[in-house]
Design a protein around this motif. Structure first.
Motif, mmCIF file in Angstrom:
data_model
loop_
_atom_site.group_PDB
_atom_site.id
_atom_site.type_symbol
_atom_site.label_atom_id
_atom_site.label_comp_id
_atom_site.label_asym_id
_atom_site.label_seq_id
_atom_site.Cartn_x
_atom_site.Cartn_y
_atom_site.Cartn_z
ATOM 1 N N VAL A 1 36.167 36.428 43.248
ATOM 2 C CA VAL A 1 35.497 37.070 42.114
ATOM 3 C C VAL A 1 34.968 35.945 41.233
ATOM 4 O O VAL A 1 35.490 34.827 41.276
ATOM 5 C CB VAL A 1 36.473 37.996 41.345
ATOM 6 N N ARG A 2 33.916 36.213 40.469
ATOM 7 C CA ARG A 2 33.392 35.167 39.569
ATOM 8 C C ARG A 2 33.005 35.787 38.232
ATOM 9 O O ARG A 2 32.725 36.986 38.151
ATOM 10 C CB ARG A 2 32.238 34.401 40.227
ATOM 11 N N ALA A 3 32.988 34.960 37.207
ATOM 12 C CA ALA A 3 32.634 35.453 35.875
ATOM 13 C C ALA A 3 32.209 34.300 34.991
ATOM 14 O O ALA A 3 32.561 33.139 35.229
ATOM 15 C CB ALA A 3 33.829 36.165 35.239
ATOM 16 N N GLY A 4 31.452 34.644 33.953
ATOM 17 C CA GLY A 4 31.031 33.654 32.966
ATOM 18 C C GLY A 4 30.915 34.316 31.611
ATOM 19 O O GLY A 4 30.791 35.551 31.520
ATOM 20 N N GLY B 1 41.887 43.783 45.152
ATOM 21 C CA GLY B 1 40.701 43.881 44.293
ATOM 22 C C GLY B 1 41.109 43.995 42.831
ATOM 23 O O GLY B 1 40.594 43.259 41.968
ATOM 24 N N ALA B 2 42.054 44.875 42.543
ATOM 25 C CA ALA B 2 42.524 45.040 41.154
ATOM 26 C C ALA B 2 43.190 43.755 40.657
ATOM 27 O O ALA B 2 43.014 43.366 39.495
ATOM 28 C CB ALA B 2 43.502 46.217 41.080
ATOM 29 N N ALA B 3 43.930 43.071 41.534
ATOM 30 C CA ALA B 3 44.612 41.822 41.128
ATOM 31 C C ALA B 3 43.589 40.733 40.806
ATOM 32 O O ALA B 3 43.754 39.972 39.840
ATOM 33 C CB ALA B 3 45.562 41.366 42.235
ATOM 34 N N LEU B 4 42.522 40.643 41.603
ATOM 35 C CA LEU B 4 41.472 39.642 41.334
ATOM 36 C C LEU B 4 40.777 39.944 40.008
ATOM 37 O O LEU B 4 40.487 39.036 39.225
ATOM 38 C CB LEU B 4 40.440 39.637 42.470
ATOM 39 N N LEU B 5 40.540 41.223 39.752
ATOM 40 C CA LEU B 5 39.883 41.601 38.501
ATOM 41 C C LEU B 5 40.772 41.223 37.306
ATOM 42 O O LEU B 5 40.295 40.634 36.318
ATOM 43 C CB LEU B 5 39.604 43.113 38.539
ATOM 44 N N ALA B 6 42.052 41.518 37.398
ATOM 45 C CA ALA B 6 42.979 41.169 36.308
ATOM 46 C C ALA B 6 43.042 39.649 36.131
ATOM 47 O O ALA B 6 43.095 39.136 35.006
ATOM 48 C CB ALA B 6 44.372 41.732 36.608
ATOM 49 N N ALA B 7 43.016 38.919 37.242
ATOM 50 C CA ALA B 7 43.124 37.452 37.173
ATOM 51 C C ALA B 7 41.895 36.836 36.512
ATOM 52 O O ALA B 7 42.019 35.892 35.719
ATOM 53 C CB ALA B 7 43.323 36.875 38.579
ATOM 54 N N ILE B 8 40.704 37.357 36.803
ATOM 55 C CA ILE B 8 39.503 36.763 36.194
ATOM 56 C C ILE B 8 39.454 37.139 34.710
ATOM 57 O O ILE B 8 39.081 36.319 33.873
ATOM 58 C CB ILE B 8 38.200 37.136 36.959
#
Ligand SMILES: CC(C)(COP(=O)(O)OP(=O)(O)OC[C@H]1O[C@@H](n2cnc3c(N)ncnc32)[C@H](O)[C@@H]1OP(=O)(O)O)[C@@H](O)C(=O)NCCC(=O)NCCS
Length: 159
Positions: free
Chosen positions: A71-74, A97-104
């Motif tokens: 996942v990526r974010a800025g 998927g939910a874990a990656l979202l929480a981590a980002i």
């Protein structure tokens, strides 16, 4: 032996090739859903992804030696824009998927809002985002492509 739980950690520019291969695999289902083999995640080049490492935080989920999610974010003003959430098809529906979202999200405690979008036919993505606290804020204007749904949730720095 049971599989070890995947680790989520920052990706490095050296991971770009493997992440792009994962992206091409994971987004096949979206391409099929929209009947379009040229959706942006499938068009992205290695050079473009390499450039994103300078501007964005990119996370990877690792199982053994393999990258099975990303996942990526800025940050854009106070808004943390999240994108390219992906999990290898054979590792989906296990909560990664939910874990990656929480981590980002956790990487951007200064965000007033988290924002992301998906296509209107992506019911599974919309369920996932809803479960993770995202609410629809807008839809794209009618155009040649599929309608996009924009979603947001308040961040820790919400006023
Ligand atoms: C979107 C995506 C990242 C979700 O990844 P995922 O790891 O499957 O996500 P989760 O496991 O957290 O949630 C997905 C489903 O699995 C379910 N699930 C989670 N853990 C589970 C478990 N242990 N056992 C069974 N089901 C489980 C969730 O409840 C959810 O169910 P639902 O679809 O009925 O609502 C993945 O489908 C993907 O890579 N899709 C292609 C790319 C894409 O569309 N990305 C998003 C662009 S906006």
């Amino acid at each position: 032996m049971p599989e070890a739980a995947p680790h989520i950690l920052p990706a490095l520019p050296a991971d770009a090739e493997e992440i792009l291969a994962l992206q091409r695999l994971a987004y096949r289902s979206e391409a099929k859903l929209y009947g379009d083999p040229n959706i942006p995640p499938l068009r992205q080049t290695l050079a473009e992804l390499r450039d994103e490492f300078a501007a964005l935080t990119i996370l990877k989920a690792v199982e053994g030696a393999a990258i099975i999610g990303s996942v990526r974010a800025g940050l854009d003003g106070g808004v943390c824009r999240v994108g390219r959430l992906m999990v290898r098809p054979d590792r989906q529906r296990r909560g990664l998927g939910a874990a990656l979202l929480a981590a980002i999200e956790a990487r951007f405690p200064q965000a007033a809002r988290y924002a992301l979008f998906t296509g209107c036919r992506s019911a599974g993505n919309l369920r996932l985002y809803g479960r993770c606290g995202y609410r629809e804020t807008a839809r794209s204007a009618a155009g040649p492509g599929p309608e996009m749904i924009f979603l947001e949730k308040p961040g820790p720095a919400a006023g």
